[in-house]
Design a protein around this motif. Structure first.
Motif, PDB file in Angstrom:
ATOM      1  N   PHE A   1       0.865  -1.182   0.000  1.00  0.00           N
ATOM      2  CA  PHE A   1       0.000   0.000   0.000  1.00  0.00           C
ATOM      3  C   PHE A   1       0.898   1.227   0.000  1.00  0.00           C
ATOM      4  O   PHE A   1       1.830   1.308   0.808  1.00  0.00           O
ATOM      5  CB  PHE A   1      -0.891   0.017   1.246  1.00  0.00           C
ATOM      6  CG  PHE A   1      -1.843  -1.144   1.300  1.00  0.00           C
ATOM      7  CD1 PHE A   1      -3.104  -1.039   0.748  1.00  0.00           C
ATOM      8  CD2 PHE A   1      -1.472  -2.338   1.891  1.00  0.00           C
ATOM      9  CE1 PHE A   1      -3.983  -2.104   0.787  1.00  0.00           C
ATOM     10  CE2 PHE A   1      -2.344  -3.411   1.954  1.00  0.00           C
ATOM     11  CZ  PHE A   1      -3.600  -3.298   1.388  1.00  0.00           C
ATOM     12  N   TYR A   2       0.621   2.170  -0.899  1.00  0.00           N
ATOM     13  CA  TYR A   2       1.526   3.308  -1.047  1.00  0.00           C
ATOM     14  C   TYR A   2       0.792   4.563  -1.495  1.00  0.00           C
ATOM     15  O   TYR A   2      -0.329   4.504  -1.998  1.00  0.00           O
ATOM     16  CB  TYR A   2       2.634   2.978  -2.048  1.00  0.00           C
ATOM     17  CG  TYR A   2       2.134   2.797  -3.469  1.00  0.00           C
ATOM     18  CD1 TYR A   2       2.121   3.866  -4.358  1.00  0.00           C
ATOM     19  CD2 TYR A   2       1.663   1.573  -3.922  1.00  0.00           C
ATOM     20  CE1 TYR A   2       1.651   3.720  -5.648  1.00  0.00           C
ATOM     21  CE2 TYR A   2       1.196   1.413  -5.206  1.00  0.00           C
ATOM     22  CZ  TYR A   2       1.191   2.486  -6.066  1.00  0.00           C
ATOM     23  OH  TYR A   2       0.730   2.346  -7.349  1.00  0.00           O
ATOM     24  N   GLN A   3       1.469   5.692  -1.301  1.00  0.00           N
ATOM     25  CA  GLN A   3       1.059   6.975  -1.843  1.00  0.00           C
ATOM     26  C   GLN A   3       2.016   7.285  -2.996  1.00  0.00           C
ATOM     27  O   GLN A   3       3.199   6.963  -2.928  1.00  0.00           O
ATOM     28  CB  GLN A   3       1.165   8.081  -0.794  1.00  0.00           C
ATOM     29  CG  GLN A   3       0.273   7.876   0.409  1.00  0.00           C
ATOM     30  CD  GLN A   3      -1.187   8.081   0.082  1.00  0.00           C
ATOM     31  OE1 GLN A   3      -1.550   8.965  -0.676  1.00  0.00           O
ATOM     32  NE2 GLN A   3      -2.035   7.253   0.667  1.00  0.00           N
TER      33      GLN A   3
ATOM     34  N   GLU B   1       3.254   2.837   2.724  1.00  0.00           N
ATOM     35  CA  GLU B   1       2.538   2.895   3.993  1.00  0.00           C
ATOM     36  C   GLU B   1       2.574   1.565   4.729  1.00  0.00           C
ATOM     37  O   GLU B   1       2.798   1.513   5.929  1.00  0.00           O
ATOM     38  CB  GLU B   1       1.078   3.271   3.749  1.00  0.00           C
ATOM     39  CG  GLU B   1       0.887   4.665   3.244  1.00  0.00           C
ATOM     40  CD  GLU B   1      -0.580   4.978   3.046  1.00  0.00           C
ATOM     41  OE1 GLU B   1      -1.443   4.382   3.736  1.00  0.00           O
ATOM     42  OE2 GLU B   1      -0.878   5.807   2.194  1.00  0.00           O
TER      43      GLU B   1
ATOM     44  N   PRO C   1      -0.352  11.191   3.895  1.00  0.00           N
ATOM     45  CA  PRO C   1      -1.152  10.070   3.371  1.00  0.00           C
ATOM     46  C   PRO C   1      -2.634  10.230   3.689  1.00  0.00           C
ATOM     47  O   PRO C   1      -3.006  10.674   4.768  1.00  0.00           O
ATOM     48  CB  PRO C   1      -0.581   8.857   4.105  1.00  0.00           C
ATOM     49  CG  PRO C   1       0.762   9.274   4.562  1.00  0.00           C
ATOM     50  CD  PRO C   1       0.681  10.744   4.809  1.00  0.00           C
ATOM     51  N   LYS C   2      -3.466   9.870   2.714  1.00  0.00           N
ATOM     52  CA  LYS C   2      -4.914   9.857   2.883  1.00  0.00           C
ATOM     53  C   LYS C   2      -5.431   8.539   2.351  1.00  0.00           C
ATOM     54  O   LYS C   2      -4.955   8.045   1.322  1.00  0.00           O
ATOM     55  CB  LYS C   2      -5.570  10.993   2.096  1.00  0.00           C
ATOM     56  CG  LYS C   2      -5.227  12.365   2.603  1.00  0.00           C
ATOM     57  CD  LYS C   2      -5.932  13.409   1.781  1.00  0.00           C
ATOM     58  CE  LYS C   2      -5.513  14.792   2.239  1.00  0.00           C
ATOM     59  NZ  LYS C   2      -6.058  15.827   1.378  1.00  0.00           N
ATOM     60  N   ARG C   3      -6.388   7.984   3.034  1.00  0.00           N
ATOM     61  CA  ARG C   3      -6.951   6.701   2.611  1.00  0.00           C
ATOM     62  C   ARG C   3      -7.479   6.775   1.180  1.00  0.00           C
ATOM     63  O   ARG C   3      -7.337   5.833   0.397  1.00  0.00           O
ATOM     64  CB  ARG C   3      -8.072   6.294   3.566  1.00  0.00           C
ATOM     65  CG  ARG C   3      -8.711   4.990   3.190  1.00  0.00           C
ATOM     66  CD  ARG C   3      -9.751   4.532   4.176  1.00  0.00           C
ATOM     67  NE  ARG C   3     -10.613   5.617   4.594  1.00  0.00           N
ATOM     68  CZ  ARG C   3     -11.232   5.659   5.747  1.00  0.00           C
ATOM     69  NH1 ARG C   3     -11.080   4.688   6.599  1.00  0.00           N
ATOM     70  NH2 ARG C   3     -12.007   6.676   6.059  1.00  0.00           N
ATOM     71  N   GLU C   4      -8.062   7.904   0.812  1.00  0.00           N
ATOM     72  CA  GLU C   4      -8.660   8.052  -0.510  1.00  0.00           C
ATOM     73  C   GLU C   4      -7.631   8.035  -1.637  1.00  0.00           C
ATOM     74  O   GLU C   4      -7.971   7.780  -2.784  1.00  0.00           O
ATOM     75  CB  GLU C   4      -9.465   9.353  -0.591  1.00  0.00           C
ATOM     76  CG  GLU C   4     -10.666   9.396   0.318  1.00  0.00           C
ATOM     77  CD  GLU C   4     -10.321   9.782   1.762  1.00  0.00           C
ATOM     78  OE1 GLU C   4      -9.176  10.199   2.032  1.00  0.00           O
ATOM     79  OE2 GLU C   4     -11.205   9.646   2.619  1.00  0.00           O
ATOM     80  N   THR C   5      -6.385   8.337  -1.328  1.00  0.00           N
ATOM     81  CA  THR C   5      -5.356   8.369  -2.374  1.00  0.00           C
ATOM     82  C   THR C   5      -4.352   7.225  -2.242  1.00  0.00           C
ATOM     83  O   THR C   5      -3.316   7.234  -2.890  1.00  0.00           O
ATOM     84  CB  THR C   5      -4.605   9.720  -2.346  1.00  0.00           C
ATOM     85  OG1 THR C   5      -4.001   9.904  -1.064  1.00  0.00           O
ATOM     86  CG2 THR C   5      -5.540  10.870  -2.655  1.00  0.00           C
ATOM     87  N   THR C   6      -4.672   6.242  -1.413  1.00  0.00           N
ATOM     88  CA  THR C   6      -3.791   5.083  -1.258  1.00  0.00           C
ATOM     89  C   THR C   6      -3.964   4.141  -2.438  1.00  0.00           C
ATOM     90  O   THR C   6      -5.082   3.835  -2.843  1.00  0.00           O
ATOM     91  CB  THR C   6      -4.100   4.341   0.058  1.00  0.00           C
ATOM     92  OG1 THR C   6      -3.863   5.230   1.142  1.00  0.00           O
ATOM     93  CG2 THR C   6      -3.234   3.114   0.211  1.00  0.00           C
ATOM     94  N   HIS C   7      -2.856   3.701  -2.990  1.00  0.00           N
ATOM     95  CA  HIS C   7      -2.841   2.742  -4.092  1.00  0.00           C
ATOM     96  C   HIS C   7      -2.219   1.451  -3.577  1.00  0.00           C
ATOM     97  O   HIS C   7      -1.623   1.412  -2.503  1.00  0.00           O
ATOM     98  CB  HIS C   7      -2.006   3.276  -5.256  1.00  0.00           C
ATOM     99  CG  HIS C   7      -2.515   4.563  -5.799  1.00  0.00           C
ATOM    100  ND1 HIS C   7      -3.566   4.642  -6.677  1.00  0.00           N
ATOM    101  CD2 HIS C   7      -2.123   5.837  -5.571  1.00  0.00           C
ATOM    102  CE1 HIS C   7      -3.794   5.909  -6.985  1.00  0.00           C
ATOM    103  NE2 HIS C   7      -2.931   6.657  -6.322  1.00  0.00           N
ATOM    104  N   SER C   8      -2.319   0.397  -4.376  1.00  0.00           N
ATOM    105  CA  SER C   8      -1.686  -0.858  -3.987  1.00  0.00           C
ATOM    106  C   SER C   8      -1.124  -1.550  -5.223  1.00  0.00           C
ATOM    107  O   SER C   8      -1.575  -1.326  -6.351  1.00  0.00           O
ATOM    108  CB  SER C   8      -2.672  -1.768  -3.269  1.00  0.00           C
ATOM    109  OG  SER C   8      -3.728  -2.127  -4.127  1.00  0.00           O
TER     110      SER C   8
END
Length: 76
Positions: A6-8, A52, A15-22
């Motif tokens: 999981f990363y920004q 993250e 970091p925001k949950r809405e912009t977290t990618h994987s």
């Protein structure tokens, strides 16, 4: 072993949950701890992403993730 990272995309913002990618990394290890360390080193060496969290994926979870349309294993 399969790991989900999981990363920004940038280190400049909080970091925001809405912009977290994987993304998914398949590593030749059976030890979770060394796999997480190896995954973090790969991400550090090949991207400018803010990592993250790195999670080892069980076989059952991997099968579920493989069914998703967005699933692909990242190679560097």
């Amino acid at each position: 072993m399969l790991f989900k990272v999981f990363y920004q995309e940038t280190k400049k913002r909080s970091p925001k949950r809405e912009t977290t990618h994987s993304l998914y990394l398949e590593l030749d290890t059976t030890d979770v701890r060394s796999g997480v360390i190896q995954a973090r080193e790969i991400m550090r060496d090949h991207t400018d992403f803010h990592v993250e969290f790195i999670d080892a994926i069980s076989d059952e979870q991997a099968e579920y993730e493989r069914e998703a349309a967005h699933f692909s294993i990242t190679t560097f």
